[in-house]
Design a protein around this motif. Structure first.
Motif, PDB file in Angstrom:
ATOM      1  N   ALA A  46      16.651  39.053  48.479  1.00 50.62           N
ATOM      2  CA  ALA A  46      15.585  39.159  47.476  1.00 50.62           C
ATOM      3  C   ALA A  46      16.132  39.715  46.168  1.00 50.62           C
ATOM      4  N   ILE A  47      16.977  40.735  46.258  1.00 48.31           N
ATOM      5  CA  ILE A  47      17.570  41.312  45.050  1.00 48.31           C
ATOM      6  C   ILE A  47      18.448  40.291  44.345  1.00 48.31           C
ATOM      7  N   ALA A  48      19.198  39.487  45.128  1.00 46.21           N
ATOM      8  CA  ALA A  48      20.047  38.456  44.535  1.00 46.21           C
ATOM      9  C   ALA A  48      19.207  37.434  43.770  1.00 46.21           C
ATOM     10  N   SER A  49      18.082  37.015  44.353  1.00 47.13           N
ATOM     11  CA  SER A  49      17.199  36.074  43.657  1.00 47.13           C
ATOM     12  C   SER A  49      16.620  36.708  42.402  1.00 47.13           C
ATOM     13  N   LEU A  50      16.268  37.978  42.505  1.00 48.90           N
ATOM     14  CA  LEU A  50      15.684  38.694  41.373  1.00 48.90           C
ATOM     15  C   LEU A  50      16.681  38.811  40.227  1.00 48.90           C
ATOM     16  N   SER A  51      17.949  39.048  40.564  1.00 43.49           N
ATOM     17  CA  SER A  51      18.968  39.279  39.535  1.00 43.49           C
ATOM     18  C   SER A  51      19.235  38.041  38.690  1.00 43.49           C
ATOM     19  N   LEU A  52      18.819  36.867  39.155  1.00 44.00           N
ATOM     20  CA  LEU A  52      19.010  35.642  38.392  1.00 44.00           C
ATOM     21  C   LEU A  52      18.069  35.570  37.194  1.00 44.00           C
ATOM     22  N   LEU A  60      14.044  41.467  37.013  1.00 41.15           N
ATOM     23  CA  LEU A  60      14.804  42.640  37.443  1.00 41.15           C
ATOM     24  C   LEU A  60      14.427  43.863  36.625  1.00 41.15           C
ATOM     25  N   GLU A  61      14.224  43.675  35.306  1.00 41.81           N
ATOM     26  CA  GLU A  61      13.892  44.810  34.448  1.00 41.81           C
ATOM     27  C   GLU A  61      12.497  45.354  34.730  1.00 41.81           C
ATOM     28  N   LYS A  62      11.628  44.528  35.293  1.00 43.87           N
ATOM     29  CA  LYS A  62      10.302  45.029  35.650  1.00 43.87           C
ATOM     30  C   LYS A  62      10.394  45.979  36.837  1.00 43.87           C
ATOM     31  N   VAL A  63      11.309  45.706  37.756  1.00 41.90           N
ATOM     32  CA  VAL A  63      11.505  46.564  38.929  1.00 41.90           C
ATOM     33  C   VAL A  63      12.405  47.741  38.591  1.00 41.90           C
ATOM     34  N   VAL A  64      13.444  47.487  37.800  1.00 41.81           N
ATOM     35  CA  VAL A  64      14.406  48.526  37.416  1.00 41.81           C
ATOM     36  C   VAL A  64      14.274  48.734  35.912  1.00 41.81           C
ATOM     37  N   PRO A  65      13.371  49.618  35.461  1.00 45.80           N
ATOM     38  CA  PRO A  65      13.173  49.816  34.020  1.00 45.80           C
ATOM     39  C   PRO A  65      14.469  50.207  33.324  1.00 45.80           C
ATOM     40  N   LEU A  66      14.622  49.716  32.101  1.00 42.67           N
ATOM     41  CA  LEU A  66      15.814  50.015  31.314  1.00 42.67           C
ATOM     42  C   LEU A  66      15.808  51.461  30.834  1.00 42.67           C
ATOM     43  N   GLU A  67      16.850  51.821  30.119  1.00 46.47           N
ATOM     44  CA  GLU A  67      16.988  53.157  29.524  1.00 46.47           C
ATOM     45  C   GLU A  67      17.030  54.253  30.580  1.00 46.47           C
ATOM     46  N   GLN A  68      17.643  53.937  31.732  1.00 47.36           N
ATOM     47  CA  GLN A  68      17.907  54.947  32.746  1.00 47.36           C
ATOM     48  C   GLN A  68      19.420  54.981  32.962  1.00 47.36           C
ATOM     49  N   PHE A 100      15.304  58.934  39.052  1.00 49.35           N
ATOM     50  CA  PHE A 100      15.260  57.534  38.632  1.00 49.35           C
ATOM     51  C   PHE A 100      13.921  56.917  39.040  1.00 49.35           C
ATOM     52  N   CYS A 101      13.456  56.000  38.219  1.00 49.03           N
ATOM     53  CA  CYS A 101      12.133  55.394  38.407  1.00 49.03           C
ATOM     54  C   CYS A 101      12.280  53.897  38.687  1.00 49.03           C
ATOM     55  N   PHE A 102      11.536  53.406  39.686  1.00 51.21           N
ATOM     56  CA  PHE A 102      11.486  51.981  40.014  1.00 51.21           C
ATOM     57  C   PHE A 102      10.023  51.581  40.160  1.00 51.21           C
ATOM     58  N   ARG A 103       9.766  50.280  40.063  1.00 53.85           N
ATOM     59  CA  ARG A 103       8.386  49.794  40.151  1.00 53.85           C
ATOM     60  C   ARG A 103       8.319  48.652  41.156  1.00 53.85           C
ATOM     61  N   PHE A 104       7.285  48.707  42.011  1.00 50.10           N
ATOM     62  CA  PHE A 104       7.072  47.674  43.014  1.00 50.10           C
ATOM     63  C   PHE A 104       5.601  47.265  42.998  1.00 50.10           C
ATOM     64  N   TRP A 105       5.379  45.994  43.277  1.00 48.24           N
ATOM     65  CA  TRP A 105       4.010  45.450  43.332  1.00 48.24           C
ATOM     66  C   TRP A 105       3.435  45.723  44.717  1.00 48.24           C
ATOM     67  N   GLN A 106       2.262  46.343  44.765  1.00 47.43           N
ATOM     68  CA  GLN A 106       1.607  46.644  46.030  1.00 47.43           C
ATOM     69  C   GLN A 106       0.127  46.307  45.944  1.00 47.43           C
ATOM     70  N   TYR A 107      -0.274  45.244  46.619  1.00 47.76           N
ATOM     71  CA  TYR A 107      -1.680  44.895  46.770  1.00 47.76           C
ATOM     72  C   TYR A 107      -2.421  44.785  45.430  1.00 47.76           C
ATOM     73  N   GLY A 108      -1.800  44.103  44.485  1.00 47.80           N
ATOM     74  CA  GLY A 108      -2.505  43.802  43.243  1.00 47.80           C
ATOM     75  C   GLY A 108      -2.151  44.670  42.062  1.00 47.80           C
ATOM     76  N   GLN A 109      -1.324  45.680  42.248  1.00 47.39           N
ATOM     77  CA  GLN A 109      -0.951  46.514  41.115  1.00 47.39           C
ATOM     78  C   GLN A 109       0.492  46.981  41.273  1.00 47.39           C
TER      79      GLN A 109
END
Length: 605
Positions: A16-22, A27-35, A45-54
């Protein structure tokens, strides 16, 4: 991407990460920049994941498990590169610990990292013109994984393809050779090595001698064992068993991108005991399941389609099922709507047959129904396999074209697809409509668009006054609203913005359904014996000691629970359960107290 798998069997996550990195925007939505480890480094460190609509934010520290000075889990060959290790740690925290990542499904990880809809397809079910189908999927930005599940875990077949190992499909091309065109696919092994050794392989494929250097440059072919390889479509069919496709629902914010993703309509719902029923559509209680009105008005612009139909996908996701330790078997049925009604009665369902349905009930987190129907009006019924099962769900409809939000009663020329909640939900008689709720929020929030506890108290008071629970607002106190804000505020600002309030409101709607079902005498109060089954209907299992605490802490003097008190109780329990799983970093009770002890302690507060 160059990432090495550690001691966990989580190649599904690597895929999944490999597909995302393309796609850098994904990728930047999951791994915010400026970290980084440089300026103002705090060890967090902060990451973002989609869970049930948000999208949910997950924060982790920089401590990574090591053994003899080496990283134990996911890592990079680059000595000073840690983003993939930290991403894996954040995802483990979301799922309940590293142990939760040992074996899984790539399509679930892709949904969590994109907010898309994942479809699992067997190779035998794919269209005859597979290159055209794959091209269509990739043009819409779909992320595609594939696997062969027929042999021992991660052992290779005679041509180098590993069994039960997730690969990413990243391209499809008609390759020009001196003997004519050949349909080929590009595959990526996220391990970065162990490639295909059959025809067209990087090292053992004499077939490449028939392809000009210019054509190979067009394909960006690299002749080395880097995990990426090409193979003929015919070999792809024979060496892979299934395909997992994640359909994007948001456009890529990428310069030069021609991706046109699906348009998505989303709605939350709940199966409530004594309201929702399982079984086949012909069963006498099937009509009591939630119903959704679905309109298709404009056919696909596909000249090759003689039927002039509309393509769509319906996805039904059961929410928090692993957290509850319960796997519901869920399914979808679609019926033609009656011309004079947007709801199917028991009589209707006894004579009608679905125009589309999932082949069988499934315990997967999400089931997806792909279809093509003539323009018209339809009813979607999400159901569980057994009567009187409880659970929350998310239903999404993906259409080929845009979705105008005009009311279904008066469709406009741009209305392509709409999905409306039907009156099988008790909260419809107790709470304002979604549009009215948005107006209430705008009315009571401050000029910056935030709602503080006092403003939330005024908002909820006005919301309750207009329905069958009118009068219950007298039991709503400012302390309730302070707790709602604290438990739902994700930014530590002691106030709610619209997305945070909407998340709170979705919970209130679902819990209002449960309250009204178990308020048998319509007294706007729950009798104490009804508390346990009501909590169970909300997916919360507690022991006798916690029930005693509920009786002492959350009931009125007559041992009943008011409607606002019930909402407060469920919010408290839901939040405490979520926090326990967030703190239990390795999924093995490492915070020194058990789940049961945690509930006992937090319910005193």
């Amino acid at each position: 991407m160059d990432v090495r798998q550690g001691k966990l069997n989580d190649c599904w996550l690597l895929s999944a990460i490999a597909s995302l990195s393309l796609h850098r925007p994904l990728l930047e939505k999951v791994v915010p920049l400026e970290q980084s480890f440089d300026d103002k480094y705090s060890g967090c460190f902060c990451f973002r994941f989609w869970q049930y609509g948000q999208w949910e934010e997950v924060r982790v520290d920089d401590l990574l498990p090591t053994l003899e000075g080496r990283l134990v889990y996911l890592n990079s060959p680059e000595k000073h590169e840690f983003w993939s290790s930290l991403l894996e740690k954040a995802y483990a925290k979301l799922k309940g610990g590293y142990r939760a990542l040992d074996m899984g499904f790539p399509h679930e990880a892709m949904v969590d990292m994109t907010g898309g809809v994942a479809e699992v397809m067997s190779m035998a079910s794919l269209p005859r013109d597979l290159p055209a189908f794959l091209s269509y999927l990739l043009e819409k930005g779909a992320l595609i994984n594939c696997a062969n599940c027929q042999g021992p875990l991660e052992q290779r077949n005679e041509l180098g393809i590993m069994f039960r190992h997730a690969y990413s499909l990243t391209g499809v091309e008609k390759v020009r050779t001196m003997y004519g065109p050949v349909d080929m696919v590009r595959i990526l092994n996220p391990w970065g090595n162990t490639e295909w050794e059959g025809p067209w392989s990087d090292f053992k494929g004499p077939e490449w001698n028939t392809v000009s250097k210019e054509e190979q440059q067009r394909l960006d072919r690299v002749n080395r064992e880097d995990g990426e390889f090409w193979m003929a479509v015919s070999d792809f069919r024979q060496n892979f068993e299934l395909m997992e496709v994640c359909h994007l629902t948001e456009a890529l914010n990428e310069s030069g991108s021609t991706v046109q993703p699906w348009c998505c309509t989303m709605h939350h719902g709940n199966w409530v005991p004594r309201i929702s029923a399982g079984g086949s559509p012909s069963g006498g209680l099937f009509w009591q399941n939630p119903q959704f009105y679905f309109t298709l008005l404009e056919e696909d612009q596909n000249p090759a389609d003689p039927q002039k139909s509309c393509s769509f996908l319906v996805a039904l996701m059961q929410k928090h099922h692993r957290r509850r330790g319960v796997n519901l078997a869920i399914g979808l049925h679609i019926y033609q709507a009656r011309s004079d009604s947007k709801y199917l009665s028991p009589t209707d369902l006894s004579v009608l047959r679905p125009v589309l349905a999932t082949p069988a009930y499934s315990s997967r987190r999400e089931v997806v129904l792909r279809g093509r129907l003539a323009p018209g009006h339809y009813i979607i019924i999400p159901s569980v396999s057994e009567p009187n099962q409880e659970g929350a769900f998310l239903i999404r409809v993906l259409t080929e074209k845009g979705n105008a939000a005009a009311p279904a009663e008066k469709p406009g020329p741009q209305d392509i697809a709409s999905i409306k909640e039907q009156p099988s939900f008790p909260h419809l008689t107790a709470l304002p409509s979604p549009k009215s709720t948005r107006r209430l929020f705008k009315k009571h929030c401050n000029k910056n668009g935030f709602c503080k506890p006092a403003e939330l108290h005024d908002l909820l008071t006005e919301a309750i006054q207009g329905g069958v629970l009118a009068g219950s607002e007298k039991k709503l106190v400012l302390e309730h609203c302070k707790s709602f804000v604290v438990l739902m505020d994700s930014q530590g600002l002691a106030k709610l913005n619209w997305p945070e309030f909407k998340n709170l409101w979705d919970k209130i709607r679902r819990w209002t359904d449960i309250f009204l079902v178990f308020d048998k005498n319509q007294s706007q109060r729950l009798e104490y014996p009804e508390v346990s089954p009501a909590l169970k209907a909300a997916g919360i299992m507690v022991d006798d000691f916690v029930l005693q605490l509920v009786g002492l802490r959350y009931t009125e003097p007559d041992l009943t629970i008011s409607y606002p008190g019930f909402l407060f109780l469920l919010m408290k329990l839901d939040s405490m359960i979520h926090k326990f799983q967030a703190y239990d970093m390795v999924g093995m009770g490492s915070i020194t107290v058990s789940y049961r002890q945690w509930l006992h302690m937090t319910m005193y507060n």
